[in-house]
Write a protein that holds these residues in place. Structure first.
Motif, PDB file in Angstrom:
ATOM      1  N   MET A   1       0.841  -1.195   0.000  1.00 17.84           N
ATOM      2  CA  MET A   1       0.000   0.000   0.000  1.00 17.84           C
ATOM      3  C   MET A   1       0.879   1.249   0.000  1.00 17.84           C
ATOM      4  SD  MET A   1      -2.972   1.146   2.712  1.00 17.84           S
ATOM      5  CE  MET A   1      -3.978  -0.266   2.309  1.00 17.84           C
ATOM      6  N   LYS A   2       0.677   2.114  -0.988  1.00 24.69           N
ATOM      7  CA  LYS A   2       1.449   3.349  -1.093  1.00 24.69           C
ATOM      8  C   LYS A   2       0.766   4.473  -0.317  1.00 24.69           C
ATOM      9  CE  LYS A   2       4.145   1.358  -4.178  1.00 24.69           C
ATOM     10  NZ  LYS A   2       4.045   1.715  -5.608  1.00 24.69           N
ATOM     11  N   LYS A   3       1.528   5.517  -0.051  1.00 25.56           N
ATOM     12  CA  LYS A   3       1.008   6.682   0.661  1.00 25.56           C
ATOM     13  C   LYS A   3       1.013   7.878  -0.289  1.00 25.56           C
ATOM     14  CE  LYS A   3       3.162   4.798   4.809  1.00 25.56           C
ATOM     15  NZ  LYS A   3       3.914   3.759   4.040  1.00 25.56           N
ATOM     16  N   ILE A   4      -0.128   8.570  -0.357  1.00 23.72           N
ATOM     17  CA  ILE A   4      -0.298   9.706  -1.263  1.00 23.72           C
ATOM     18  C   ILE A   4      -0.798  10.898  -0.456  1.00 23.72           C
ATOM     19  CG2 ILE A   4      -1.468  10.579  -3.313  1.00 23.72           C
ATOM     20  CD1 ILE A   4      -1.885   7.676  -4.189  1.00 23.72           C
ATOM     21  N   LEU A   5      -0.217  12.052  -0.709  1.00 24.68           N
ATOM     22  CA  LEU A   5      -0.622  13.287  -0.038  1.00 24.68           C
ATOM     23  C   LEU A   5      -1.526  14.103  -0.947  1.00 24.68           C
ATOM     24  CD1 LEU A   5      -0.461  15.596   2.080  1.00 24.68           C
ATOM     25  CD2 LEU A   5       1.707  16.283   0.996  1.00 24.68           C
ATOM     26  N   SER A   6      -2.681  14.500  -0.413  1.00 27.02           N
ATOM     27  CA  SER A   6      -3.572  15.431  -1.097  1.00 27.02           C
ATOM     28  C   SER A   6      -3.434  16.808  -0.461  1.00 27.02           C
ATOM     29  CB  SER A   6      -5.036  14.990  -0.988  1.00 27.02           C
ATOM     30  OG  SER A   6      -5.238  13.777  -1.655  1.00 27.02           O
ATOM     31  N   ILE A   7      -3.173  17.808  -1.289  1.00 28.50           N
ATOM     32  CA  ILE A   7      -3.075  19.197  -0.834  1.00 28.50           C
ATOM     33  C   ILE A   7      -4.135  19.990  -1.589  1.00 28.50           C
ATOM     34  CG2 ILE A   7      -1.603  21.233  -0.669  1.00 28.50           C
ATOM     35  CD1 ILE A   7       0.819  19.332  -0.909  1.00 28.50           C
ATOM     36  N   GLY A   8      -5.021  20.666  -0.877  1.00 22.44           N
ATOM     37  CA  GLY A   8      -6.041  21.426  -1.585  1.00 22.44           C
ATOM     38  C   GLY A   8      -7.182  21.817  -0.685  1.00 22.44           C
ATOM     39  N   GLY A   9      -8.362  21.892  -1.281  1.00 18.08           N
ATOM     40  CA  GLY A   9      -9.536  22.367  -0.570  1.00 18.08           C
ATOM     41  C   GLY A   9     -10.368  21.241   0.002  1.00 18.08           C
ATOM     42  N   SER A  10     -10.965  21.494   1.152  1.00 19.38           N
ATOM     43  CA  SER A  10     -11.892  20.562   1.775  1.00 19.38           C
ATOM     44  C   SER A  10     -13.315  20.993   1.437  1.00 19.38           C
ATOM     45  CB  SER A  10     -11.695  20.543   3.293  1.00 19.38           C
ATOM     46  OG  SER A  10     -12.671  19.730   3.918  1.00 19.38           O
ATOM     47  N   ASP A  11     -14.065  20.115   0.796  1.00 24.91           N
ATOM     48  CA  ASP A  11     -15.432  20.398   0.350  1.00 24.91           C
ATOM     49  C   ASP A  11     -16.405  19.953   1.430  1.00 24.91           C
ATOM     50  OD1 ASP A  11     -17.896  20.557  -0.875  1.00 24.91           O
ATOM     51  OD2 ASP A  11     -17.345  19.373  -2.636  1.00 24.91           O
ATOM     52  N   THR A  12     -17.058  20.917   2.074  1.00 24.08           N
ATOM     53  CA  THR A  12     -17.985  20.595   3.158  1.00 24.08           C
ATOM     54  C   THR A  12     -19.091  19.664   2.702  1.00 24.08           C
ATOM     55  OG1 THR A  12     -17.523  22.710   4.231  1.00 24.08           O
ATOM     56  CG2 THR A  12     -19.554  21.596   4.858  1.00 24.08           C
ATOM     57  N   SER A  13     -19.504  19.771   1.444  1.00 22.95           N
ATOM     58  CA  SER A  13     -20.578  18.922   0.941  1.00 22.95           C
ATOM     59  C   SER A  13     -20.109  17.515   0.624  1.00 22.95           C
ATOM     60  CB  SER A  13     -21.193  19.541  -0.321  1.00 22.95           C
ATOM     61  OG  SER A  13     -20.369  19.334  -1.459  1.00 22.95           O
ATOM     62  N   GLY A  14     -18.790  17.281   0.682  1.00 25.00           N
ATOM     63  CA  GLY A  14     -18.262  15.938   0.525  1.00 25.00           C
ATOM     64  C   GLY A  14     -18.102  15.463  -0.901  1.00 25.00           C
ATOM     65  N   GLY A  15     -18.303  16.338  -1.888  1.00 23.91           N
ATOM     66  CA  GLY A  15     -18.301  15.886  -3.267  1.00 23.91           C
ATOM     67  C   GLY A  15     -16.989  16.000  -3.997  1.00 23.91           C
ATOM     68  N   GLY A  16     -16.260  17.094  -3.779  1.00 25.12           N
ATOM     69  CA  GLY A  16     -15.038  17.341  -4.524  1.00 25.12           C
ATOM     70  C   GLY A  16     -13.848  17.522  -3.592  1.00 25.12           C
ATOM     71  N   GLY A  17     -12.768  18.053  -4.157  1.00 24.24           N
ATOM     72  CA  GLY A  17     -11.603  18.376  -3.358  1.00 24.24           C
ATOM     73  C   GLY A  17     -10.998  17.173  -2.654  1.00 24.24           C
ATOM     74  N   ILE A  18     -10.489  17.421  -1.469  1.00 25.77           N
ATOM     75  CA  ILE A  18      -9.808  16.381  -0.711  1.00 25.77           C
ATOM     76  C   ILE A  18     -10.736  15.222  -0.372  1.00 25.77           C
ATOM     77  CG2 ILE A  18      -8.894  15.947   1.619  1.00 25.77           C
ATOM     78  CD1 ILE A  18      -7.176  18.427   1.258  1.00 25.77           C
ATOM     79  N   GLU A  19     -12.021  15.507  -0.151  1.00 27.84           N
ATOM     80  CA  GLU A  19     -12.955  14.414   0.139  1.00 27.84           C
ATOM     81  C   GLU A  19     -13.039  13.439  -1.037  1.00 27.84           C
ATOM     82  OE1 GLU A  19     -13.430  17.182   3.261  1.00 27.84           O
ATOM     83  OE2 GLU A  19     -13.355  17.519   1.100  1.00 27.84           O
ATOM     84  N   ALA A  20     -13.070  13.961  -2.253  1.00 25.84           N
ATOM     85  CA  ALA A  20     -13.080  13.087  -3.435  1.00 25.84           C
ATOM     86  C   ALA A  20     -11.780  12.305  -3.539  1.00 25.84           C
ATOM     87  CB  ALA A  20     -13.308  13.907  -4.703  1.00 25.84           C
ATOM     88  N   ASP A  21     -10.676  12.952  -3.197  1.00 25.48           N
ATOM     89  CA  ASP A  21      -9.374  12.272  -3.246  1.00 25.48           C
ATOM     90  C   ASP A  21      -9.337  11.091  -2.286  1.00 25.48           C
ATOM     91  OD1 ASP A  21      -8.620  14.244  -5.006  1.00 25.48           O
ATOM     92  OD2 ASP A  21      -7.221  15.234  -3.639  1.00 25.48           O
ATOM     93  N   ILE A  22      -9.747  11.313  -1.057  1.00 21.41           N
ATOM     94  CA  ILE A  22      -9.701  10.250  -0.051  1.00 21.41           C
ATOM     95  C   ILE A  22     -10.497   9.038  -0.524  1.00 21.41           C
ATOM     96  CG2 ILE A  22     -10.419   9.589   2.279  1.00 21.41           C
ATOM     97  CD1 ILE A  22      -9.874  12.514   3.119  1.00 21.41           C
ATOM     98  N   LYS A  23     -11.716   9.278  -1.004  1.00 22.45           N
ATOM     99  CA  LYS A  23     -12.570   8.175  -1.443  1.00 22.45           C
ATOM    100  C   LYS A  23     -11.946   7.433  -2.619  1.00 22.45           C
ATOM    101  CE  LYS A  23     -16.602  10.923  -0.115  1.00 22.45           C
ATOM    102  NZ  LYS A  23     -17.723  11.724  -0.647  1.00 22.45           N
ATOM    103  N   THR A  24     -11.364   8.200  -3.537  1.00 21.69           N
ATOM    104  CA  THR A  24     -10.786   7.573  -4.731  1.00 21.69           C
ATOM    105  C   THR A  24      -9.550   6.761  -4.393  1.00 21.69           C
ATOM    106  OG1 THR A  24     -11.643   9.365  -6.122  1.00 21.69           O
ATOM    107  CG2 THR A  24      -9.845   8.034  -7.023  1.00 21.69           C
ATOM    108  N   PHE A  25      -8.632   7.330  -3.620  1.00 19.29           N
ATOM    109  CA  PHE A  25      -7.412   6.606  -3.282  1.00 19.29           C
ATOM    110  C   PHE A  25      -7.715   5.324  -2.504  1.00 19.29           C
ATOM    111  CE2 PHE A  25      -5.267  10.950  -3.524  1.00 19.29           C
ATOM    112  CZ  PHE A  25      -4.771  10.708  -4.797  1.00 19.29           C
TER     113      PHE A  25
END
Length: 266
Positions: A1-25
């Motif tokens: 398992m690799k480790k990936i850093l997401s740097i950016g915006g946190s989307d309160t609605s949970g759809g885009g930004g870092i929330e989308a990154d976490i779900k995808t990774f």
């Protein structure tokens, strides 16, 4: 398992930004660590979007936290504050990481303090020049290349060549649903060859987070040592499935779904 850093915006609605990154990774079985540069909120009555930059000392502390971690990749999304941008550039000079993907989130409906935004010349010279791959949509690619609009594949190719000349190693431009031909077209340019990835546009208003998901999926494949072209192809299919299984959040918006939809990631 690799480790990936997401740097950016946190989307309160949970759809885009870092929330989308976490779900995808996580769908690709990779571990995600984060540094939140800004928080995006929405008015519950009309869904007007606002953005709140993270104080520089907090943003810096988040980045410092990751210095002990061997990162297979970094994804940089929305950066809203020039002081945080400069901290990010310094961080990239010292951090231990593999791939750098920049998703230049610029064409949004945000309320932004323009006194603190980053001018394009600085953005291109200091950040894009470091990137292994950059993933703008056609609106962002137009901003980066100082053209009014990008309306077809030929214009995508011209924009990709200009962005490549900023020092980027690979350019992916995303059309989304903005072309009139009924196709969702993504263009990959590696400095020598162009490659198109196309599928039919899914007719839905529920596609928030598709761009972030696509970029994250590309990086998730890259850290698995897949070729760039294969990474883009797999990410496009993953995003297509995420849009096809999107959910309605409320009366204003619907989000793509990265969760179990019977699509097996590679």
């Amino acid at each position: 398992m690799k480790k990936i850093l997401s740097i950016g915006g946190s989307d309160t609605s949970g759809g885009g930004g870092i929330e989308a990154d976490i779900k995808t990774f996580e769908r690709y079985d990779e571990f995600n660590v984060v540094a939140i540069e800004n928080i995006v909120t929405m008015n519950p009555n009309n869904w007007q979007v606002a953005q709140y930059p993270m104080p520089t000392e907090i943003f810096s502390a988040q980045l410092q936290t990751t210095l002990s971690i061997a990162l297979a990749g970094i994804k940089v999304g929305m950066i809203s504050d020039i002081n945080n941008f400069n901290i990010l550039i310094d961080y990239l000079e010292t951090a231990n990481f593999g791939w750098l993907l920049v998703d230049p989130v610029m064409a949004t409906k945000l309320t932004i303090d323009h006194d603190k935004t980053i001018d394009l010349t600085t953005y291109k010279n200091k950040l894009l020049s470091k990137a292994d791959i950059v993933t703008p949509n056609v609106l962002e690619a137009a901003l980066l290349t100082d053209v009014q609009s990008i309306n077809n594949v030929s214009e995508m190719k011209e924009a990709a060549k200009k962005i490549y000349d900023y020092g980027v190693k690979n350019v992916v431009i995303k059309s989304g649903n903005r072309f009139a031909d009924g196709l969702a077209t993504d263009l990959l340019y590696d400095g020598t060859n162009f490659e198109l990835f196309q599928n039919e546009i899914i007719k839905t208003d529920y596609n928030h987070g598709a761009g972030c998901t696509f970029s994250a999926a590309i990086l998730a494949n890259m850290v698995k040592n897949n070729a760039i072209s294969a990474s883009v192809k797999e990410a496009k299919e993953f995003t297509f499935q995420a849009v096809a299984n999107a959910i309605q959040l409320n009366q204003f918006v619907g989000h793509v779904w990265q969760g179990d939809n019977h699509y097996e990631t590679t």
